[in-house]
Design a protein around this motif. Structure first.
Motif, short mmCIF file in Angstrom:
data_model
loop_
_atom_site.label_atom_id
_atom_site.label_comp_id
_atom_site.label_asym_id
_atom_site.label_seq_id
_atom_site.Cartn_x
_atom_site.Cartn_y
_atom_site.Cartn_z
N UNK A 283 -123.04 33.15 62.20
CA UNK A 283 -124.18 32.45 61.60
C UNK A 283 -125.50 32.97 62.17
N UNK A 284 -125.54 33.20 63.48
CA UNK A 284 -126.77 33.68 64.12
C UNK A 284 -127.15 35.08 63.63
N UNK A 285 -126.14 35.93 63.47
CA UNK A 285 -126.41 37.30 63.01
C UNK A 285 -126.89 37.28 61.57
N UNK A 286 -126.24 36.51 60.73
CA UNK A 286 -126.62 36.48 59.33
C UNK A 286 -127.97 35.78 59.11
N UNK A 287 -128.34 34.92 60.07
CA UNK A 287 -129.65 34.27 59.98
C UNK A 287 -130.75 35.13 60.58
N UNK A 288 -130.38 36.29 61.15
CA UNK A 288 -131.36 37.20 61.73
C UNK A 288 -131.86 36.78 63.10
N UNK A 289 -131.20 35.82 63.74
CA UNK A 289 -131.66 35.34 65.04
C UNK A 289 -131.18 36.24 66.19
N UNK A 290 -130.05 36.93 65.98
CA UNK A 290 -129.57 37.93 66.92
C UNK A 290 -129.27 39.19 66.11
N UNK A 291 -129.96 40.31 66.37
CA UNK A 291 -129.72 41.53 65.59
C UNK A 291 -128.29 42.02 65.74
N UNK A 292 -127.67 42.35 64.65
CA UNK A 292 -126.29 42.83 64.66
C UNK A 292 -126.14 44.07 65.55
N UNK A 389 -115.75 20.86 72.52
CA UNK A 389 -115.10 21.20 71.24
C UNK A 389 -116.02 20.96 70.04
N UNK A 390 -116.10 21.96 69.21
CA UNK A 390 -116.82 21.88 67.93
C UNK A 390 -118.30 21.55 68.08
N UNK A 391 -118.89 21.81 69.23
CA UNK A 391 -120.32 21.57 69.40
C UNK A 391 -121.09 22.84 69.02
N UNK A 392 -121.02 23.17 67.74
CA UNK A 392 -121.61 24.41 67.26
C UNK A 392 -123.12 24.47 67.42
N UNK A 393 -123.78 23.34 67.27
CA UNK A 393 -125.24 23.34 67.39
C UNK A 393 -125.67 23.73 68.80
N UNK A 394 -124.99 23.17 69.82
CA UNK A 394 -125.32 23.51 71.21
C UNK A 394 -124.99 24.97 71.49
N UNK A 395 -123.86 25.44 70.96
CA UNK A 395 -123.45 26.82 71.22
C UNK A 395 -124.46 27.80 70.63
N UNK A 396 -124.87 27.56 69.40
CA UNK A 396 -125.84 28.47 68.78
C UNK A 396 -127.15 28.49 69.59
#
Length: 439
Positions: A283-292, A389-396
């Protein structure tokens, strides 16, 4: 020196992580007046070996490598295959039809036989040879103490029998819980096999002079099951050996590279999962927040589904899966990484051994775990971040922040903040605790 017999199925050059603990005990026990003698299996029983793991044992201890008796099931399959090949017409014989009830009975019998063949585990056929040779070693070398380490738990059955035969002091070392550990096993079980295994565990707890666990949580769980244990248990963490890491903790400063590198080493199995990491990174890569082009993730070890899932999430060029790597090479990769990944979901009583390697390297650690022993230790580490577990918002949020710090050259763990825990977790200090139990 006083002599101790260490009984361990896993021992170098076996690459299994279970072999590191007894090997380090064997390396440092002579400093405390104990000469180790090792009882293990022949190298051919280990799927993968790495001869470099033998290098730091110092003066080579006596190592007795024994054969195992063949499993009855393996003998049956070999005989069946031989008969099949010797009777070509058998393959063309129409199969007998049977009722569903008949098939159900056969399935139950097969399940019962398999459960007995793996009681307490699939290394049970080592017990007869190990007990016979172990008793001889005790007599010939005037061994004063026994140490068994498991899994496999067959080692503790060996210890119990050797204790009965020789009367020597016996320490049972648990790297994982016994009966609880089996609950997640794919090996079939029956009410009888479960009862028999619980009985074996109880006998181990009763007859061992000391019982050692690798975490406080595991010790507390054992005390709850067996209140009589409280007077004879100890906790000895796994720790790390500074000599495996250039002799000292390594400063976690950013290396002079342009690629943000995350690395995981070890097996991903049972409830451990990299799914949340892969999904959030995608999600981060596709959103452009971390360059691939500026991020890479390494998975070293047996990691089923990771490669396939990375492809599904369009991360095939970002994720690298390496099935096997020698330990020295693995340590070098950890040094060259920026963030180290630890998946410990579904194992609240254990701490993955790789966490101690990560601590030694001194890089930021991203821990995926629920409340438990791993989180207890991670909470003491200034460079560790825990994701539930499943804390995607914090992980991103954490991945984006780590990448920003990496880009600015400030993604590091100050060595001065980890000195205390580093001293506590060295293998020599942990072996000192074992020696205290023996003296």
């Amino acid at each position: 020196m006083r002599k101790i017999l260490i009984v361990s199925y896993h021992f170098p050059p076996d690459v299994s992580v279970g072999g590191m603990r007894p090997a380090k005990f064997a390396k440092y026990l002579p400093q405390f007046g104990w000469e180790p003698i090792i009882l293990t299996v022949e190298e051919r029983y280990h799927p993968l070996t790495d001869q470099s793991k033998l290098k730091d044992l110092g003066p080579v201890p006596r190592v007795y490598r024994t054969r195992m008796l063949p499993q009855p099931g393996h003998l049956y399959l070999a005989l069946k295959t031989r008969v099949w090949k010797a009777t070509p017409g058998l393959a063309s014989t129409p199969a007998m039809t049977s009722s569903s009830s008949h098939r159900g009975v056969l399935s139950s019998i097969r399940r019962a036989l398999v459960s007995l063949e793996c009681l307490p585990d699939d290394k049970q056929m080592w017990i007869p040879a190990a007990v016979a040779i172990g008793a001889k070693i005790v007599r010939d070398h005037n061994v004063e103490a026994l140490l068994t380490t498991g899994p496999p738990m067959s080692c503790h059955v060996i210890g119990w029998l050797l204790k009965a035969v020789t009367g020597r002091r016996w320490i049972a070392d648990f790297r994982d819980p016994w009966v609880l550990h089996r609950e997640g096993s794919v090996v079939p079980s029956t009410a009888f096999s479960r009862a028999a295994e619980a009985w074996l565990e109880q006998k181990t707890m009763l007859h061992a002079d000391s019982v050692v666990f690798t975490t406080d949580r595991m010790q507390a769980y054992a005390h709850q099951r067996y209140p009589f244990l409280t007077s004879k248990t100890a906790v000895i963490l796994n720790g790390y050996d500074p000599s495996d890491f250039n002799g000292r903790p390594i400063d976690g400063c950013r290396s002079d590279r342009d690629i943000f590198t995350l690395t995981h080493t070890g097996t991903i199995y049972q409830k451990r999962s990299a799914e949340l990491l892969l999904r959030c990174l995608s999600d981060l890569i596709h959103a452009g927040k971390i360059p691939r082009a500026r991020v890479r993730v390494n998975f070293v070890g047996f990691t089923p589904t990771v490669r396939e899932r990375a492809t599904q999430l369009d991360l095939a060029d970002v994720v690298t899966v390496i099935d096997f790597m020698k330990y020295e090479e693995c340590v070098d990769l950890l040094h060259r990484s920026d963030v180290l990944l630890l998946f410990a979901q579904g194992q609240p009583l254990q701490i993955p051994t790789k966490l101690y390697d990560y601590i030694a390297v001194g890089k930021p650690i991203l821990v995926f775990a629920e409340d438990g022993a791993t989180v207890d230790l991670a909470s003491r580490l200034p460079g560790a971040t825990v994701v539930g577990p499943e804390n995607g918002e914090r992980l991103e949020s954490m991945l984006e922040e780590m990448y920003t710090h990496f880009r600015r050259g400030v993604l590091a763990v100050k060595e001065s903040t980890t000195n205390g825990i580093h001293r506590e977790l060295t293998k020599v200090e942990l072996t000192r605790k074992l020696a205290d139990l023996l003296n």
